[in-house]
Design a protein around this motif. Structure first.
Motif, short mmCIF file in Angstrom:
data_model
loop_
_atom_site.label_atom_id
_atom_site.label_comp_id
_atom_site.label_asym_id
_atom_site.label_seq_id
_atom_site.Cartn_x
_atom_site.Cartn_y
_atom_site.Cartn_z
N LYS A 41 0.84 -1.18 0.00
CA LYS A 41 0.00 0.00 0.00
C LYS A 41 0.88 1.24 0.00
CE LYS A 41 -3.80 2.10 2.47
NZ LYS A 41 -4.69 2.03 3.62
N THR A 42 0.55 2.20 -0.82
CA THR A 42 1.26 3.47 -0.85
C THR A 42 0.37 4.52 -0.23
OG1 THR A 42 2.44 2.85 -2.86
CG2 THR A 42 2.36 5.19 -2.33
N GLN A 43 0.93 5.23 0.75
CA GLN A 43 0.19 6.29 1.41
C GLN A 43 0.89 7.61 1.17
OE1 GLN A 43 0.37 4.60 5.34
NE2 GLN A 43 -1.66 3.74 5.14
N LYS A 44 0.11 8.64 0.93
CA LYS A 44 0.65 9.97 0.70
C LYS A 44 0.47 10.77 1.98
CE LYS A 44 -0.27 9.67 -4.15
NZ LYS A 44 -0.88 10.24 -5.33
N ILE A 45 1.59 11.21 2.56
CA ILE A 45 1.56 11.92 3.84
C ILE A 45 2.04 13.35 3.64
CG2 ILE A 45 2.39 11.90 6.22
CD1 ILE A 45 2.86 8.85 5.79
N VAL A 46 1.29 14.30 4.17
CA VAL A 46 1.63 15.72 4.08
C VAL A 46 1.48 16.33 5.47
CG1 VAL A 46 1.01 17.95 3.08
CG2 VAL A 46 0.89 15.90 1.68
N PHE A 47 2.43 17.18 5.84
CA PHE A 47 2.40 17.90 7.11
C PHE A 47 2.18 19.37 6.81
CE2 PHE A 47 5.17 14.22 7.39
CZ PHE A 47 4.70 13.57 8.52
N LYS A 48 1.33 20.01 7.60
CA LYS A 48 1.04 21.43 7.38
C LYS A 48 1.06 22.20 8.70
CE LYS A 48 -1.88 20.85 3.32
NZ LYS A 48 -3.16 21.19 2.68
N ALA A 49 1.40 23.48 8.59
CA ALA A 49 1.35 24.38 9.74
C ALA A 49 0.68 25.67 9.31
CB ALA A 49 2.75 24.67 10.25
N THR A 78 2.39 30.24 7.09
CA THR A 78 1.99 28.90 6.66
C THR A 78 3.21 28.12 6.19
OG1 THR A 78 1.53 29.58 4.40
CG2 THR A 78 -0.32 29.62 5.95
N TRP A 79 3.11 26.83 6.29
CA TRP A 79 4.16 25.93 5.80
C TRP A 79 3.51 24.59 5.45
CZ3 TRP A 79 5.54 21.25 8.15
CH2 TRP A 79 6.61 20.58 7.56
N THR A 80 3.95 24.02 4.35
CA THR A 80 3.48 22.69 3.93
C THR A 80 4.70 21.88 3.50
OG1 THR A 80 1.38 23.60 3.16
CG2 THR A 80 1.99 21.43 2.34
N SER A 81 4.78 20.66 4.00
CA SER A 81 5.89 19.78 3.63
C SER A 81 5.67 19.24 2.22
CB SER A 81 5.97 18.59 4.59
OG SER A 81 4.92 17.68 4.35
N ASN A 94 5.22 12.04 12.58
CA ASN A 94 5.37 13.09 13.59
C ASN A 94 5.71 14.42 12.93
OD1 ASN A 94 5.37 11.36 16.11
ND2 ASN A 94 7.01 10.41 14.94
N VAL A 95 5.27 15.49 13.57
CA VAL A 95 5.63 16.82 13.12
C VAL A 95 5.72 17.75 14.33
CG1 VAL A 95 3.23 17.50 12.66
CG2 VAL A 95 5.10 18.71 11.51
N VAL A 96 6.74 18.60 14.33
CA VAL A 96 6.91 19.65 15.33
C VAL A 96 7.29 20.92 14.57
CG1 VAL A 96 8.19 20.46 17.35
CG2 VAL A 96 7.72 18.02 17.08
N VAL A 97 6.58 22.00 14.84
CA VAL A 97 6.85 23.28 14.18
C VAL A 97 7.02 24.35 15.26
CG1 VAL A 97 5.97 25.02 12.58
CG2 VAL A 97 5.57 22.60 12.12
N ASN A 98 8.06 25.16 15.11
CA ASN A 98 8.33 26.26 16.04
C ASN A 98 8.05 27.59 15.36
OD1 ASN A 98 9.23 24.43 17.97
ND2 ASN A 98 11.33 24.53 17.24
N ALA A 99 7.60 28.54 16.16
CA ALA A 99 7.29 29.87 15.62
C ALA A 99 7.40 30.90 16.74
CB ALA A 99 5.90 29.89 15.02
N PHE A 113 -1.84 14.96 7.35
CA PHE A 113 -2.80 14.45 6.38
C PHE A 113 -2.28 13.15 5.79
CE2 PHE A 113 -3.74 18.93 6.56
CZ PHE A 113 -5.11 19.00 6.42
N VAL A 114 -3.13 12.14 5.72
CA VAL A 114 -2.79 10.87 5.08
C VAL A 114 -3.79 10.64 3.97
CG1 VAL A 114 -2.50 8.39 5.40
CG2 VAL A 114 -1.83 9.96 7.23
N ASP A 115 -3.30 10.54 2.75
CA ASP A 115 -4.15 10.39 1.57
C ASP A 115 -5.22 11.47 1.51
OD1 ASP A 115 -2.71 8.15 0.70
OD2 ASP A 115 -3.97 6.78 1.84
N GLY A 116 -4.83 12.70 1.85
CA GLY A 116 -5.73 13.84 1.77
C GLY A 116 -6.69 13.99 2.92
N GLU A 117 -6.67 13.08 3.87
CA GLU A 117 -7.59 13.12 5.01
C GLU A 117 -6.85 13.55 6.27
OE1 GLU A 117 -10.17 9.92 7.60
OE2 GLU A 117 -9.76 9.46 5.50
N LEU A 118 -7.40 14.54 6.97
CA LEU A 118 -6.80 15.01 8.21
C LEU A 118 -6.86 13.90 9.25
CD1 LEU A 118 -5.60 17.28 9.99
CD2 LEU A 118 -7.96 17.92 10.55
#
Length: 137
Positions: A41-49, A78-81, A94-99, A113-118
Motif C-alpha cells: 500500500k502506498t500512502q501519501k503523507i503531508v504535514f502542514k502548519a 503557513t508551511w506545507t511539507s 510526527n511533526v513539530v513546528v516552532n514559531a 494528512f494521510v491520503d488527503g484526510e486530516l
C-alpha cells in the motif's frame, strides 16, 4: 499369479500417488513466496502548519517511522511539507513546528494528512510557539 500382478499394480499406484502428492506440495510451496508486491500500500503523507496573523514560523521537523527531516530558515504564517509517498507499512508520523508569536493570543496549528484526510492536529498558543502532532497507523 494373478494375486502377484494385482499386488504389484497396487504398489505401483501407491508409488505414483505419493510421487504426485510430493510434486504438488513442492510446486505449491514454490508459489507461496512472501512476495506481497500486489498488497503493498502506498500512502501519501503531508504535514502542514498554519499560524495566526503576525506569527513567524521558523523551523519544522517532520517524518515517518523515526526518519526526521529538519527544515530551518522558514518565514511566514503557513508551511506545507513536500508530499511523502510511503510504501509498505508505516507505523508513526510526527511533526513539530516552532514559531515566534506577536503576543499571548498568537496561535500555531500543525496537521498531519494521510491520503488527503486530516488524521491528527496539534495547537499551541503564546509568544513562543511549538506545536506538535503524532499519528500512529
Amino acid at each position: 499369479m494373478r494375486k502377484i500382478k494385482l499386488n504389484q499394480v497396487f504398489k505401483g499406484l501407491f508409488v505414483a500417488l505419493i510421487t504426485v502428492m510430493v510434486f504438488s506440495f513442492v510446486e505449491s510451496c514454490r508459489k507461496d513466496d512472501d512476495d506481497t508486491s500486489e498488497d503493498v500500500k502506498t500512502q501519501k503523507i503531508v504535514f502542514k502548519a498554519e499560524a495566526s496573523p503576525g506569527v513567524n514560523i521558523t523551523k519544522a521537523v517532520y517524518g515517518i517511522d523515526g526518519n526526521p527531516i529538519t527544515v530551518t530558515g522558514l518565514n511566514g504564517t503557513t508551511w506545507t511539507s513536500p508530499e511523502i509517498n510511503a510504501e509498505g507499512v508505516v507505523y508513526n508520523s510526527n511533526v513539530v513546528v516552532n514559531a515566534t508569536g506577536v503576543d499571548a493570543s498568537s496561535t500555531l496549528k500543525v496537521q498531519i494528512f494521510v491520503d488527503g484526510e486530516l488524521k491528527k492536529e496539534g495547537i499551541s498558543s503564546g509568544q513562543t510557539l511549538s506545536a506538535s502532532a503524532a499519528y500512529s497507523f
